[in-house]
Scaffold this active site. Structure first.
Site, PDB file in Angstrom:
ATOM      1  N   HIS A 149      23.989  31.628  37.527  1.00  0.00           N
ATOM      2  CA  HIS A 149      24.335  30.709  36.441  1.00  0.00           C
ATOM      3  C   HIS A 149      25.298  29.641  36.930  1.00  0.00           C
ATOM      4  O   HIS A 149      25.771  29.671  38.061  1.00  0.00           O
ATOM      5  CB  HIS A 149      24.882  31.455  35.227  1.00  0.00           C
ATOM      6  N   HIS A 158      28.400  28.685  36.176  1.00  0.00           N
ATOM      7  CA  HIS A 158      29.862  28.779  36.322  1.00  0.00           C
ATOM      8  C   HIS A 158      30.279  28.608  37.786  1.00  0.00           C
ATOM      9  O   HIS A 158      29.636  29.126  38.686  1.00  0.00           O
ATOM     10  CB  HIS A 158      30.379  30.113  35.762  1.00  0.00           C
ATOM     11  N   ASP A 161      32.494  29.791  39.637  1.00  0.00           N
ATOM     12  CA  ASP A 161      32.775  30.945  40.505  1.00  0.00           C
ATOM     13  C   ASP A 161      31.486  31.623  40.988  1.00  0.00           C
ATOM     14  O   ASP A 161      31.532  32.617  41.706  1.00  0.00           O
ATOM     15  CB  ASP A 161      33.723  31.948  39.818  1.00  0.00           C
ATOM     16  N   HIS A 162      30.347  31.056  40.608  1.00  0.00           N
ATOM     17  CA  HIS A 162      29.056  31.542  41.124  1.00  0.00           C
ATOM     18  C   HIS A 162      28.280  30.443  41.850  1.00  0.00           C
ATOM     19  O   HIS A 162      27.419  30.729  42.669  1.00  0.00           O
ATOM     20  CB  HIS A 162      28.200  32.106  39.981  1.00  0.00           C
ATOM     21  N   HIS A 191      25.301  35.192  28.540  1.00  0.00           N
ATOM     22  CA  HIS A 191      26.545  34.733  29.183  1.00  0.00           C
ATOM     23  C   HIS A 191      26.508  33.205  29.280  1.00  0.00           C
ATOM     24  O   HIS A 191      27.469  32.527  28.930  1.00  0.00           O
ATOM     25  CB  HIS A 191      26.659  35.383  30.551  1.00  0.00           C
ATOM     26  N   ASP A 250      26.619  37.688  36.116  1.00  0.00           N
ATOM     27  CA  ASP A 250      27.534  38.058  35.040  1.00  0.00           C
ATOM     28  C   ASP A 250      26.800  38.652  33.837  1.00  0.00           C
ATOM     29  O   ASP A 250      27.312  38.646  32.716  1.00  0.00           O
ATOM     30  CB  ASP A 250      28.368  36.853  34.589  1.00  0.00           C
ATOM     31  N   HIS A 302      30.812  40.657  40.060  1.00  0.00           N
ATOM     32  CA  HIS A 302      32.268  40.851  40.129  1.00  0.00           C
ATOM     33  C   HIS A 302      32.620  42.301  40.448  1.00  0.00           C
ATOM     34  O   HIS A 302      31.883  43.227  40.090  1.00  0.00           O
ATOM     35  CB  HIS A 302      32.932  40.509  38.781  1.00  0.00           C
TER      36      HIS A 302
HETATM   37 ZN   LIG Z   1      30.138  33.387  34.503  1.00  0.00          ZN
END
Ligand SMILES: [Zn+2]
Length: 352
Positions: free
Chosen positions: A139, A141, A143-144, A196, A220, A258
């Site tokens: 996705h 975001h 942090d990905h 998400h 996520d 995560h």
């Molecule tokens: Zn995320």
């Protein structure tokens, strides 16, 4: 408008939409505090900023920098996982993310899932001596997806896969639900799992040709004992996406986005006081984390014994939450209600 695609619920389970145009549950702010949770419940606008604007990118860059200082060797000790012909290397990035380098050992062709920190991923690529053919992004975001740009600059033939519904940096090959992609001898299947984010996808590596179980890279959507926050979807949407994962089968290996095992298991054990499998997994996770070892992979079979987000059908969980199926209530509607309550309690737990 807020400049991004409008979050959509799915099917009949449309949720109340607030005046700001974001669904219920979208109430998170990236905080600048040190700590395990990069997001904290505060206001609708902040999630929008993080997910959709340059501010979010700046925040991400700061996270990367801080994590590199704080964990020069990563937040966990990487443990490669091999079966004949395939090597899966979890790469610990940021303060609790995992990227995964998946290698066809015969041809040295490789794919990476969710490259957050391009330096850490590039180091693994060089160390392994492989060619990066594909980036699979679960996705949008940061942090990905934050490493897409830098890795594409370095590996000019690398393709970037993901959903066109998410604003994934450098996306070259938008994928449809159930579309398959080959990387060397490896076959990945993309599954649409919204909730998400609207365009969230998970990737399943077919283990068949290698005599191994399927490997689910869940981003996520699903964590060990946990589940991503439904920022852009209703509980009904999230439930349907979790069901997609569960249908992959009990032997499926779960590789989440995560390292959240300890906090998720601790929370779960506060909900279900009498669950031996949960108790055992928690003790094991405490041990693992004391030695900074990664807790992945688990299996989807195991997850169903202790992950409350996958146990919405279980009477013991429903009872613990004080929820009862109403006369004539659709079973999935009831499970969505259970999921929503687990989520609410998890958010409260994390806010403290
Ligand atoms: Zn995320």
């Amino acid at each position: 408008g807020r400049g991004g695609p409008r979050p959509a619920g799915q099917g009949a389970g449309q949720e109340p939409v607030r005046s700001g145009g974001l669904p219920e549950g979208v109430e998170y702010i990236p905080t600048r505090k040190k700590g395990k949770n990069p997001m904290k419940p505060v206001g609708v606008a902040w999630y929008s900023l993080y997910a959709r604007t340059r501010l979010g990118y700046l925040f991400y860059q700061r996270q990367v920098k801080k994590a590199r200082e704080r964990y020069p060797h990563g937040h966990s000790v990487p443990q490669p996982y091999c079966f004949p012909g395939v090597k899966i290397l979890p790469i610990p990035v940021l303060s609790n993310n995992y990227s995964y380098l998946v290698i066809d050992t015969g041809s040295s062709q490789a794919a990476v899932i969710d490259p957050s920190d391009p330096l850490a991923v590039q180091a693994a690529i060089e160390e392994e001596g492989v060619m990066l053919e594909a980036i699979f992004c679960t996705h949008k975001h940061w942090d990905h997806s934050g490493g897409n740009e830098a890795l594409c600059q370095k590996h000019s033939s690398c393709r970037v896969y993901g959903s066109a519904l998410d604003a994934i940096p450098r996306l070259t090959n938008p994928l449809a639900d159930r579309e398959k992609v080959a990387v060397g001898c490896l076959t990945f299947e993309a599954l649409a799992t919204p909730g998400h984010t609207v365009g969230h996808m998970v990737y399943v590596l077919d283990g068949g040709p290698f005599g191994s179980p399927p490997c689910l890279f869940s981003g996520d959507l699903l964590f060990l004992a946990g589940c991503g926050r439904p920022f852009e979807g209703s509980p009904e949407t999230m439930l349907a996406s979790l069901d997609v994962a569960v249908r992959l089968g009990e032997d499926t290996l779960l590789w989440p986005g995560h390292e959240y095992a300890l906090e998720c298991l601790t929370f779960a054990s506060l909900l279900e006081l009498d669950n031996a499998a949960l108790e055992q997994k928690l003790q094991w996770a405490v041990q693992q984390r004391q030695e900074k070892r990664s807790t992945c992979p688990s299996t989807l079979g195991e997850e169903q014994t202790y992950n409350p987000f996958l146990r919405t059908h279980r009477p013991e969980l429903q009872e613990a939450l004080g929820l009862w199926q109403a006369a004539g209530e659709d079973p999935d509607a009831f499970r969505a209600r259970v999921l929503k309550e687990v989520r609410r309690r998890k958010d409260l737990y994390q806010a403290t």
